[in-house]
Scaffold this motif. Structure first.
Motif, mmCIF file in Angstrom:
data_model
loop_
_atom_site.group_PDB
_atom_site.id
_atom_site.type_symbol
_atom_site.label_atom_id
_atom_site.label_comp_id
_atom_site.label_asym_id
_atom_site.label_seq_id
_atom_site.Cartn_x
_atom_site.Cartn_y
_atom_site.Cartn_z
ATOM 1 N N ASN C 111 73.664 24.594 26.938
ATOM 2 C CA ASN C 111 72.375 25.152 27.353
ATOM 3 C C ASN C 111 72.572 26.423 28.167
ATOM 4 O O ASN C 111 71.900 27.437 27.955
ATOM 5 N N LEU C 115 71.389 30.290 27.508
ATOM 6 C CA LEU C 115 70.517 31.017 28.446
ATOM 7 C C LEU C 115 71.195 32.296 28.920
ATOM 8 O O LEU C 115 70.549 33.338 29.102
ATOM 9 N N GLU C 119 69.732 36.020 28.593
ATOM 10 C CA GLU C 119 69.618 36.920 29.757
ATOM 11 C C GLU C 119 70.260 38.269 29.453
ATOM 12 O O GLU C 119 69.686 39.325 29.734
ATOM 13 N N LEU C 133 64.962 33.739 33.783
ATOM 14 C CA LEU C 133 64.226 33.161 32.650
ATOM 15 C C LEU C 133 63.220 32.116 33.107
ATOM 16 O O LEU C 133 62.585 31.463 32.289
ATOM 17 N N TYR C 325 64.236 25.141 35.198
ATOM 18 C CA TYR C 325 64.784 26.482 34.930
ATOM 19 C C TYR C 325 63.923 27.325 34.005
ATOM 20 O O TYR C 325 64.359 28.366 33.539
ATOM 21 N N PHE C 328 62.539 25.852 28.657
ATOM 22 C CA PHE C 328 63.768 25.921 27.880
ATOM 23 C C PHE C 328 63.521 25.926 26.369
ATOM 24 O O PHE C 328 64.097 26.723 25.633
ATOM 25 N N LEU C 331 62.597 29.273 25.347
ATOM 26 C CA LEU C 331 63.714 30.215 25.491
ATOM 27 C C LEU C 331 64.667 30.086 24.302
ATOM 28 O O LEU C 331 65.183 31.079 23.781
ATOM 29 N N TRP C 335 65.794 32.994 21.684
ATOM 30 C CA TRP C 335 67.223 33.240 21.437
ATOM 31 C C TRP C 335 67.485 33.286 19.930
ATOM 32 O O TRP C 335 68.172 34.189 19.434
#
Lengths: 452, 130, 485
Positions: C111, C115, C119, C133, C325, C328, C331, C335
């Motif tokens: 993970n 991330l 970034e 994020l 965070y 996810f 995100l 990605w």
């Protein structure tokens, strides 16, 4: 690039229509001194198979072990119906329902969601959701400050999830002289009523109580609400395991004016903590102060029932700097997951699932106490999580993980967790996902790790 | 559009009516309600803090997609608010000079209508485009 | 409607089902370990339905929706581009969805690596130094960004009191600034739709904490004075917040950091293809300059000896804005999109988005009034001024639904009266762009010839025009048996 439909012929045709020779001529709008000096330094694009291969590598380099972690994010057996509904592109790829005539699916689902949330919380109205439980609490505190004009103190139980407290502090930074006062827990794990009573005053805007609280304890929300009423403050109920509301007396019944919760535990995967969905319900009298999207029932010009976004004058796109919040949307698809999940569980099933969670958690607690000597730290009734204390929790925890089980959440690892002598506490969570074999593994590992 | 003779008008499209007991009734004009469109909610002052200066915010009127502020046309104390508007905001569209009144105020000046317009003057203002 | 059948209004779940049905099979929990006085009596009002009923209910509801997958959504400022299906597959991989946010860090390195890559890519695209994020949406990114602005000024001695915002800005900008305790000062926009450096200078003093600017702006125009404006703001010690809602116009063309932006949020659900979900969840990563990195929301990802970890001990951070965070699952989708497109692909995305918007601009400029002449970036704003027969923007929007197109964004930006804001994105083939332009032109003709028809639209949608006044006057936000009709 497979996502782009434009052939060289199409591009020539479009350019000819616009009266230009190249796309670069359109981009001269960007003055030369502001233009990117070089090509984007990202890796080259790739076919779908390669995306999947790399994603597969990353996902399988995670290890998924039997786990007793919860603390605001709960593993749950979720029917395939939920993912089938979420995968409908008609829901997933729709925009915010600004054109209600072609968004009745989204709008009616939101209306149903609001109804479920109001029923679960025992309150009159609910919004169409906020980002997550933590920001929902921050928004509820801001509501209490607007309602209690001039009141500047917020009494925050130490039983409220530490992350929720931290987020609330962030939201309050720089917006006036609001003071958040932490009210400790008594030895049973409930908010200390004496401390709370001593902190009352006519400058208190809200009392925030975890229900159940961070340690799984079923806190005395009724007393907190009574004390809030005594000083003219609002009673805010904060829930991170929403399943508990299917079994316990509702926040509204216990006098809460606003109830917020994280909805993840009702149909969403844990997915490394996001997306979640913030539930927000309130008494009717605070309706105009509620943040976020609201869906209302109405009629169309033929008299047929339909739904629209309503009371939009509270919101940022109309009231701008005087809006109730800066939030623009809800968590549409996440709210839909909750709505579908609650429809499947229904009146009897949700209660039964909640009962199963609490029953299983108590079974494990008893086994840990009798077989590993690890009794719950707090004696007050709990829902599906409880704290234990182990000497040298870091070492013990690592030992358990090495034996293939994640025993819970080390409280000391959490940002903003209260440093009240709890650094060796581990919060153990049980859901219906945890099997008897998981129990055996944890109990035996816990015992060995104690001895180690 | 109605311009009754028994009230005074402001350039902000409010009206004032002097009552026998010395109180002043305040509302918005027919022209104002028409401009606002379907009114859905009226936020009136909270009777616990009621002393307003001229031009301080008195009320907020919401239609579906706008919010308009109403400023106090006089200095004085709000002694009564029209609570019926909470359940029936449409009254403001239907009867702006009658059941659609907003508040009763106790003026702090001797002549609260000084500088305000008559019906004819206000009609001229509105016909010039407000 | 499915197969052209109008089934009539779909009842709510609260009117369906029958006592005794349940869509979950569960073992008996056994005796309850809790005192009865802690428990609620019942879940009165909840439905009781079997699994097939629930599935059918929501599939039927889905059929009442327009969606970007099935229909063209020319919504300006919303970037309703294609949402690649593989993204959902990636986000659903067991290793991702079954990982717990408090899992021991060595169990979730996959993970964190993902991330980290995301970034880095956003750093490259934004031209700024660091990215968080965490924010759950663009508005939350904005909130965090203005908190950072405030924290930075506090460290310089005083927080300052004002934030400058152009009149063309999204309503979120002033709402976010106000939430951080700032007064909002509106900078007027010129007749050309642009913010001039002189207009900004007019308001600059040492009480200005910063400027919030959207570029390209909400008229779809690139702000050519951006460099001069950011320099002027910096000169008085202010910071520049750039609203990255329109990044789809900039990838590979210009970088906010190079233009002088200090803080930027991007909307992954716009530029980076994650689905809108009927309102969310989205994600609003925040990018900042090096000097502001220490203020980013906690926790921050750090790398030590090849191992990634979360660092909570960040004394200068504004603190977290949400639990854990970030979104996810969203995100991961962004990605996958960036991985698929690569740098060249993203640049091509921007170029095609700009070309498509300009194509529609030229195809429609005969029939629709264009308040700002000349080329646009990724979106174009018209008005209803040229429409005859008293037909307004709202009528046009509703009539487009009858033609099978979602309406454009309407009545925004506020600086343009009767605005019709069209953003075709890069995803639509030429034929669809033409069909849309033909429909717009046909409606302009209908306005001349049969305005009544346009004003009574929509005629072919699951429900006719809905009474928003009724909804707002007597709000019914939850279903109640006694009120149902």
């Amino acid at each position: 690039m497979r996502y782009l439909p434009h052939t060289p012929t199409d591009i020539s045709h479009m350019l000819a229509t616009v009266g230009l020779e190249s796309v670069d001529e359109l981009l001269v709008q960007v003055p030369a001194n502001l233009r990117a000096q070089q090509a984007l330094g990202l890796p080259d694009g790739c076919p779908e198979a390669e995306v999947l291969e790399r994603a597969g590598e990353l996902s399988t380099s995670n290890s998924i072990l039997p786990s007793f972690q919860g603390a605001g994010c709960y593993r749950r057996d979720v029917s395939s119906v939920v993912s089938a509904v979420l995968s409908r592109a008609e829901f997933a790829t729709a925009y915010t329902p600004y054109q209600p005539e072609v968004s009745q699916g989204t709008l009616q689902a939101c209306f149903e969601f609001q109804t479920y949330v109001a029923l679960l919380c025992g309150l009159d109205v609910a919004n169409a959701s906020l980002y997550d439980g933590a920001s929902a609490l921050a928004e509820a505190v801001l509501l209490s400050l607007r309602v209690g004009r001039g009141r500047r103190r917020v009494l925050m139980s130490a039983g409220v999830h530490p992350a929720y407290r931290a987020v609330t502090e962030t939201y309050l930074r720089g917006s006036g002289d609001t003071e958040v006062e932490l009210i400790g827990l008594d030895k049973n794990g409930r908010t200390d009523a004496d401390l709370l009573e001593r902190a009352l005053g006519d400058d208190v805007a809200a009392i925030c109580t975890g229900y159940p609280n961070f340690y799984g304890v079923i806190d005395d929300l009724g007393t907190a609400s009574r004390l809030a009423r005594r000083c003219g403050a609002l009673s805010l109920s904060v829930t991170s395991e929403p399943l508990a509301l299917g079994l316990l007396r509702s926040p509204g019944e216990l006098g809460a004016d606003v109830a917020v919760a994280e909805g993840q535990g009702l149909g969403l995967p844990i997915s490394y903590g996001g997306p979640g969905v913030g539930l927000f319900a309130a008494r009717q009298q605070y309706l105009r102060q509620v943040p976020g999207r609201l869906v209302g029932e109405t009629r169309d010009s033929n008299g047929r029932r339909g739904y629209v976004l309503t009371l939009a004058t509270r919101e940022q796109h109309i009231r701008r700097e005087r809006a109730t919040s800066n939030i623009c949307t809800n968590q549409g698809l996440a709210a839909l997951a909750v709505t579908t999940f609650l429809g499947l569980a229904g009146r009897k099933g949700l209660r039964k699932l909640a009962a199963l969670n609490t029953a299983r958690a108590h079974q494990l607690a008893e086994r840990l106490a009798s077989e590993a000597g690890l009794a719950p730290v707090f004696s007050a009734p709990f829902f599906n999580e409880f704290a234990i204390e182990v000497p040298d929790s870091k070492h013990w925890f690592e030992n358990c993980v090495q034996h293939g089980v994640v025993p819970g959440v080390r409280v000391a690892d959490l940002e903003g967790s209260c440093a009240d002598g709890g650094e060796n506490r581990v919060l153990v969570t049980v859901t219906e996902v945890n099997s008897d074999a998981d129990f055996d593994l944890l109990v035996s590992t816990a015992r060995q790790s104690m001895a180690a | 559009m109605e311009f009754p003779d028994d009230v005074y008008y402001t350039t902000e499209h409010e009206w004032l009516r002097l009552e026998d007991d010395g109180l002043v009734v305040v509302g918005i004009t027919d022209y104002a309600q028409e401009q606002l469109g379907d009114i859905v909610f009226i936020q009136l002052p909270d009777l616990s803090d009621v002393v307003l200066s001229k031009d301080e915010q008195l009320a907020e009127i919401e239609s579906v997609k706008t919010v308009s502020e109403v400023y106090s046309p006089i200095s004085g104390k709000v002694v009564k608010v029209n609570n019926d508007l909470a359940d029936g905001p449409e009254v403001l569209n239907e009867d702006p000079y009658g059941y659609g009144w907003l508040v009763h105020m106790e003026p702090s000046d001797d002549d609260p209508t000084a500088g305000l317009m008559s019906a004819d003057e206000y009609r001229d203002l509105v016909s010039e485009g407000g | 409607m499915s197969a052209g059948v109008d089934r009539g209004p779909e009842k709510t779940v609260f009117e369906k089902g029958s006592p005794g049905r349940c869509g979950l099979d569960l073992p008996e929990p056994g005796p309850l370990p809790l005192d009865a006085k802690l428990l609620r009596a019942d879940l009165e009002g909840f439905p009781e339905m079997s699994e097939p009923e629930v599935l059918r209910h929501y599939l039927r509801l889905s059929q009442l929706n327009y969606s970007a997958a099935a229909d063209f959504y020319p919504l300006g400022s919303c970037t309703m581009k294609y949402n690649p299906v593989v993204n959902d597959k990636v986000a659903g991989l067991e290793g991702f969805v079954a990982s717990h946010p408090y899992a021991p860090i060595e169990l979730v390195q996959g993970n964190l690596r993902l991330l980290r890559e995301l970034e880095e890519w956003l750093v490259e695209i934004s031209g700024l130094a660091s990215v968080s994020l965490q924010p759950a949406a663009g508005a939350q990114g904005e909130l965090a960004g203005i908190k950072i602005m405030r924290a930075w000024h506090e460290d310089q001695g005083k927080p300052r009191s004002k934030v400058l915002i152009p009149a063309s800005a999204h309503g979120t900008n002033p709402a976010s600034a106000a939430l951080c305790g700032y007064d909002c000062v509106v900078v007027p926009v010129g007749d050309d739709g642009l913010v001039s450096a002189d207009a900004v200078r007019e308001f600059l003093d040492d009480e200005v904490a910063g400027l919030m600017i959207t570029n390209p702006n909400t008229l779809g125009l690139f702000e050519p004075a951006m460099g001069e404006i950011t320099a002027a703001v910096h000169e008085v010690g202010g910071l520049v917040y750039m609203d990255g809602a329109n990044m789809n116009a900039l990838m590979g063309v210009a970088r906010p950091g190079d233009m002088g932006a200090d803080i930027l949020h991007v909307n992954l659900h716009k530029t980076f293809s994650t689905p809108h979900g009927g309102g969310g969840p989205g994600a609003g990563p925040l990018a900042v300059t090096e000097q502001l990195e220490k203020y980013l929301p906690s926790p921050r990802m750090v790398e030590k000896d090849g191992k990634l970890d979360w660092e909570y001990d960040r004394p200068d951070s504004i603190g977290p804005v949400r639990s854990f965070y970030g979104n996810f699952g969203i995100l991961v989708r962004a990605w996958a999109y960036m991985k698929a497109c690569g740098g060249d692909g993203l640049t091509e995305v921007t170029r095609m988005a700009v070309l498509a918007a300009n194509y529609l601009r030229v195809r429609l400029e005969q029939d629709y009034d264009l308040p700002c002449d000349g080329p646009c970036m990724h979106e174009v704003v018209f008005t209803d001024k040229k429409l005859e027969g008293g037909v307004k923007t709202l009528d046009l929007a509703k009539r487009l639904l009858d033609y099978g197109f979602h309406a454009p964004t309407i009545y925004f930006p506020l600086v343009v009266q009767g605005a019709i804001m069209i953003e075709p994105t890069e995803s639509e083939p030429l034929e669809t762009l033409d069909e849309f332009a033909d429909a717009m032109i046909a409606i302009a003709r209908e306005a001349r010839e049969d305005p009544g028809k346009v004003k009574s639209a929509p005629l072919n949608t699951p429900v006719a025009r809905l009474d928003e006044t009724r909804a707002a006057r007597h709000p019914r936000l939850v279903w109640k048996a006694e009120e149902s009709a």
